[in-house]
Every structure is written in structure tokens, then in C-alpha cells.
Design an enzyme around this catalytic site. Structure first.
Site, short mmCIF file in Angstrom:
data_model
loop_
_atom_site.label_atom_id
_atom_site.label_comp_id
_atom_site.label_asym_id
_atom_site.label_seq_id
_atom_site.Cartn_x
_atom_site.Cartn_y
_atom_site.Cartn_z
N LYS B 111 3.54 -7.39 6.94
CA LYS B 111 3.33 -6.25 7.79
C LYS B 111 2.77 -7.01 9.20
O LYS B 111 2.17 -7.94 9.17
CB LYS B 111 2.22 -5.51 7.38
CG LYS B 111 1.94 -4.44 8.45
CD LYS B 111 0.78 -3.40 7.80
CE LYS B 111 0.70 -1.95 8.72
NZ LYS B 111 -0.24 -1.22 8.23
N SER B 186 1.10 3.76 7.86
CA SER B 186 1.38 2.71 8.90
C SER B 186 2.24 1.80 8.35
O SER B 186 2.97 1.19 9.34
CB SER B 186 0.36 2.49 9.74
OG SER B 186 -0.42 1.49 9.00
N SER B 210 -2.17 3.98 4.47
CA SER B 210 -1.34 3.48 4.97
C SER B 210 -0.43 2.34 4.09
O SER B 210 0.59 1.88 4.36
CB SER B 210 -1.73 2.70 6.07
OG SER B 210 -2.05 3.13 7.43
#
Lengths: 95, 530
Positions: B111, B186, B210
Site C-alpha cells: 500500500k 482505504s 481499512s
């Protein structure tokens, strides 16, 4: 869940965020809704409750005070938007 | 968007995609291509030298080339570097491997909020400009030491603020099961990349759901470890008292394997806890006979999709059939979690994001004085959701409001944490849906932040309480509620298991027992080449 008034322009200045008038208007409406929603916390009696800052039972975490390697000077400057002579360049602060 | 733009806005699109040309043949193994394998399957083949790490890495790069045009899970991918790492792994494998490297030759994507030395770090934001990480996050050091190939920057909501990945400054990631829908957020890129087989496993971060929510909406396994289990050094901070790095994988076993590598105390993160790291894979097949699972009565809400409820009910029956006892429990302060979260998280964010000021790194918009420079840089560099949360956080911390909002929210946090600790005196784990609905349409909630926040109801309390949670696939919606003409027939549903602080072994064991008795995790979306 009535909306709460928030002076977005003033708070944005505190946060060093330059907003457009359209953003100010939109955020005031949206954040007014959110602040209206969080009013529900006032329903709870928290008079005798200790606040939780974080969930880990650790206090006063220290390490030995020893000199250790850290990020080299040039690496710390590599991502700077403006630099010279091994320093960050910033706008004039004092007259 | 502010009228000021950054001098290198145009360069972003250029930098965004650095893919190698596809190799002519897909490396296949049985019915699966190498990029589709689990960590366990790939490691076995690499150990036997049936396949090379280069072939495995190339297979992921080929898949990115083939499908990422429609998924957009990756912001960038340094193929040359990834293949060089693969070659290094192959050299070691040729010498017989290394038992201390359980991930030798396994491609793991990251990420865009976790620092990888020499690679871009944008946090899905324009404000970091052309930032390249000067060091590795601790989790990256650990993965590299375990032999993993670290590659790619996965798309995310800007600074991890969002539940749909629509807040990325570089465009939305699309759900592999239906590209008109969001992948969750997210860590939307992290989940979509795993499910689209563009990587073998990935890292995400979880502040209010997330990791777990995108894992649920895309159909993979996602684990948020206990606060303090994994070092946050090198994770760009959103809300420091809630943030935690975790793994997303194709199976429970893979997720447990990665957790075992990244967990542990780190002197560079004062909130990481000096507690031994067990072998999370060793206890997976211990069975769940005699375990007590709690169903919170407050979680059967009005907004819960009937198909999601039915899937969770069926999973509950499955647990009972496997010998677990299921009891109703109460988490009485559930209804206050979202309100407390959005005060605490935004307060911490407003402080954490003060560092993005155009002075030491990232983009800068010039100003006559520092105040104007800060305002213009931040006004042009942050997207709408980040600005909203900074303003909200600044407001709740500002003079005259601190006690009414921030201090009160911290006290409510104590009540929420106590709810969980009380419940865990009666049960070994808590069973809930991960998300009240399947993936929603792109654009559906984008102008209504409050509705977006409310969709996090099942995941947010876990972060406030500092406990651990995992989402596993537990079924699909029938697609009956989707609009006519959309391609999807079905959307994944996630089951969430919440565990005690440092109770990862228990929730992984329960998740594994469930996974072994179902086949949801074996279903794959059909992705057309682009």
C-alpha cells in the site's frame, strides 16, 4: 440531529489550509451534518470515566540515551522542494 | 480544487505506470497460473525448483499488464527492480534456499502509505509530489529479511481517509467482481490486487476498517492485528492511536504467514509491544470445538443487507456444526463508536498532517510569507476528504471545544473498550458482518461523507478498543439488487472475527476452520484482458 454551525474559514486558517469560497460553503454544510451527528455523545454520562488516549498498557517507554546512526544529511534533503548549501530554503521569516 | 496547481501535476500520469512488456507465455502450473497461487503453494514449488522466482514475479507483472487497466490497483510498479529481487531470490534458492526466509521469492505488493527505500511514497495524495522513501519501514525490512519480493505501490484513499478508494488523487480502484463498483477502502488497491491475482499477497493499513472492509468487499482475507502487535515505523501516520499495518491474502494461512513475519517489538515504535510472536500457522488447524463465540445483539441493525445477514447466520451455524458454542452478547456502546471515532481520528490526523507544509519534502506552492506558502501548498495538495478531516480535527481540538468533543470522545472510547473486555470474559471471539452491504457503486456516496462514515459501523470499534480482527469471505450477494445491465451477478460478503488483545492465534484458527469447510475463497472474478 440538527446541523451544527462551524466557521470553516476560521478553522481552515488555524489549519493553514487555503480554501476556495465554494469549498468553504460545501465543507460548512457537510461538517455541520457530521457535528450534528456526533452530538449523540452528549447522551452518555462520562463524569466518572477516565479518557483513553491509546489502547496499549505501556507507559514511559524509553531507550538508552546513546548516539546511533540516523538518516544521512543528504538523504534528509533529497526530497526537499527547495534547497541550497545543505539547507532547506524557506521564504523570508524576519524583516 | 484550489486554482494553484503543482508544477509537476502532468508528470504524475507519466510516472504512474512503468510496466514491463508481457512475456509471451504465461507460466502455468496445474490449472493455476503462478500469480494465482497462494504463498503456501508457491513456496512449495519454489523449494522444489519446479518454478523460479523470476517466473512467479513475471507472472504477476503479466497479470498487471493484462487487467490493471480496468482495476487500477497499482499506482506504479518498478518491474526492473522486482525482477532483480526475483533473480537474487533464485540465486539463493539454487543454493538450497534458507530456512530463515519463509517468503523467499514470494511477490508481495505494498500500500502506498508504507515506506520502501528508493520507491515512490505518495499516500494517494498530490501533496507528496515526487517523494522517494529514504528508508524502509520496519515491516518492509522484515519482509525483505524473510526473502519476499517487495513490489508496486497500491492505490488507496488519500492518507487512508475513506472507505471506497475514491479519495485517491490518482483515480479510483475498481472492484474486480464488478468494475462499476468500489473495492472498499482505504486499502482498496491492496484488496483488489490480491483478488485480481496481480500479487500473491499485500500489505495494507487499518485505522477504522481499512484492511477488513476492502478484503470483505473484494473477497479475500484481511487481518488487522492488535494495536502494538506490528511496528508502525515507516507507516505514514493518519491517526496514531488507531493505525495498524496488516496483511491481505488469498487464504487464512497466507495471512497468518505474513503476520508472523511482520509482527514483533520494534524499538523505533514506542507503541509496539514487547510480546513474543507465536508461529501463527502452527495452531491454525487446532479446531474450534469448545470455543465460545459471541454475537453482539447491537449489530443486527436496520441498515444490514438481508443477504449479508443470511450469510453471517449461515456461518454461525457452520461454527456450531464444528463444535463451537455461539452465544448472544452485548456491546452496549456500539451506537456511539462512529461519533467517537470521527472525533479522535480527525483530531489525530489534523496534528499528523501538519507536517505536509511544503518545506522539507513534497510539493510546494510559493507564497509571500510562510503562512501563505503553507496555506497555498496544503490547499492545492490535499483532496476534499483530507481537508474535511483536517478541519474537523482542528475544530474539535480548538480552544473552547476540546472538552466538549475530544475529551468526551476519549472517555466514550474507554466505555467502548470496556464493552469488548467485558465480552471477552465470556467468549473467545466475536462474530459480525464486516460491512453492512456488498460493494456500492462508484460515486454513490461520494457527496455524502456522513453516509460513507456510517458504513464503517462494524469495523470501527475494533480500532478504538485496540483489539484484533480478521475478515474472511463468507458468501456472495445474489446480485438481485444490482441495477440491470451491470456485469456482475454477485458481490463478495465478508465475515468478521474480533479477538482479544493479542488474540490473533484464536481468530485465525476460527477463520481457518471456517475457510476449510467452505469454498468461497476459491471463487474468482472473471476478468477480461484490457
Amino acid at each position: 440531529m440538527a446541523a451544527v454551525e462551524i466557521d470553516v474559514k476560521y478553522v481552515a486558517h488555524l489549519a493553514r489550509l487555503q480554501l476556495t469560497p465554494a469549498e468553504e460553503q460545501k465543507f460548512a454544510a457537510q461538517l455541520g451534518q457530521v457535528l450534528g451527528y456526533v452530538e449523540k455523545l452528549k447522551q452518555l454520562d462520562v463524569a466518572n470515566v477516565e479518557p483513553t488516549a491509546h489502547a496499549v498498557p505501556l507507559v514511559n517507554v524509553t531507550r538508552p540515551d546513546e548516539v546511533r546512526p540516523s538518516l544521512p544529511h543528504e538523504d534528509a534533503l533529497r526530497n526537499a522542494p527547495a534547497k541550497a548549501n545543505g539547507l532547506f530554503i524557506v521564504p523570508k521569516i524576519v524583516e | 480544487m484550489n486554482s494553484d496547481s503543482f508544477p509537476w501535476d502532468d508528470e504524475h500520469s507519466m510516472r504512474a505506470r512503468v510496466y514491463s512488456a508481457p512475456s509471451v507465455q504465461f507460466a502455468q502450473t496445474g490449472n493455476k497460473m503462478l500469480n494465482q497461487l497462494t504463498i503456501a503453494e508457491l513456496v512449495a514449488k519454489l523449494d522444489r525448483r519446479d518454478v523460479s522466482a523470476r517466473e512467479a514475479m513475471q507472472s504477476c507483472l503479466d497479470q498487471i499488464q493484462r487487467v490493471d487497466g480496468q482495476i487500477h490497483a497499482f499506482l506504479s510498479c518498478d518491474a526492473t527492480d522486482a525482477l532483480a529481487q526475483a533473480d537474487a531470490a533464485d540465486k539463493l534458492l539454487a543454493r538450497g534456499g534458507d530456512p530463515a526466509k519463509p517468503l523467499l521469492g514470494v511477490p508481495i505488493a505494498i500500500k502506498d502509505v508504507i515506506a520502501v527505500k528508493g520507491q515512490p511514497l505518495n499516500c494517494g495524495s498530490k501533496i507528496l509530489g515526487k517523494f522517494l522513501s529514504p528508508y524502509d519501514a520496519t515491516v518492509i525490512e522484515k519482509l525483505k529479511a524473510a526473502g519476499a519480493i517487495i513490489f508496486g505501490r497500491l492505490n488507496m484513499d488519500e492518507f487512508a481517509m475513506g472507505s471506497s478508494t475514491e479519495n485517491s488523487a490518482f483515480g479510483v480502484t475498481r472492484n474486480p467482481w464488478d468494475t462499476t463498483r468500489i473495492p472498499g477502502g482505504s486499502s482498496g488497491g491492496s484488496a483488489a490486487a490480491v483478488v485480481a491475482d496481480e500479487c500473491v499477497a499485500s500489505l495494507g493499513s487499518d485505522t477504522g476498517g481499512s484492511i477488513r472492509q476492502p478484503a470483505a468487499l473484494c473477497g479475500c482475507v484481511g487481518l488487522k492485528p492488535t494495536y502494538g502487535r506490528v511496528s508502525r515505523y515507516g507507516l505514514v501516520a493518519y491517526a496514531s492511536s488507531l493505525d495498524q499495518i496488516g496483511a491481505l491474502g488469498k487464504t487464512v494461512r497466507d495471512t497468518a504467514t505474513v503476520l508472523g513475519v511482520i509482527a514483533g517489538h520494534d524499538p523505533r515504535d514506542s507503541t509496539s509491544v514487547p510480546q513474543p510472536v507465536p508461529d501463527y500457522t502452527a495452531t491454525l488447524d487446532g479446531g474450534i470445538k469448545g470455543l465460545k463465540l459471541g454475537l453482539p445483539k447491537e449489530y443486527m441493525l436496520g441498515g444490514l443487507d438481508p443477504e449479508v445477514k443470511a450469510a453471517v447466520d449461515a456461518a454461525t451455524k457452520q461454527f456450531q456444526a464444528q463444535g463451537a458454542e455461539v452465544v448472544e452478547i452485548s456491546l452496549p456502546h456500539t451506537d456511539y463508536a462512529i461519533a467517537a471515532y470521527y472525533i479522535i481520528a480527525t483530531a489525530e490526523a489534523s496534528a499528523n498532517l501538519a507536517r505536509f507544509d511544503g518545506i522539507r519534502y513534497g510539493a510546494r506552492v510559493a507564497g509571500a510569507d510562510p503562512i501563505e506558502l503553507y496555506g497555498k501548498t496544503r490547499g492545492a495538495g490535499f483532496g476534499a476528504e483530507v481537508k474535511r478531516r483536517i478541519i474537523l480535527g482542528t475544530y474539535v481540538l480548538s480552544s473552547g471545544y476540546y472538552d466538549a468533543y475530544y475529551l468526551r470522545a476519549q472517555k466514550v472510547r474507554t466505555l467502548i473498550r470496556q464493552d469488548f473486555l467485558n465480552a471477552f470474559e465470556k467468549v473467545d471471539a466475536i462474530v459480525t458482518p464486516t460491512s453492512p452491504t456488498g460493494a456500492f457503486k462508484i460515486g454513490e456516496k461520494v457527496d455524502d461523507p456522513l453516509q460513507m462514515y456510517l458504513s464503517d459501523i462494524y469495523t470501527i470499534s475494533c480500532n478504538l478498543a485496540g483489539i484484533c480482527g480478521v475478515s474472511v469471505p463468507c458468501g456472495f450477494t445474489s446480485g438481485l439488487n444490482s441495477e440491470p445491465g451491470t456485469r456482475n451477478a454477485k458481490l463478495p460478503i465478508g465475515l468478521q472475527l474480533l479477538g482479544k488483545p493479542f488474540g490473533e492465534e484464536t481468530i485465525l484458527k476460527i477463520a481457518y476452520a471456517y475457510e476449510q469447510s467452505t469454498s468461497w475463497h476459491e471463487e474468482k472474478p472473471s476478468l477480461a484482458a484490457t
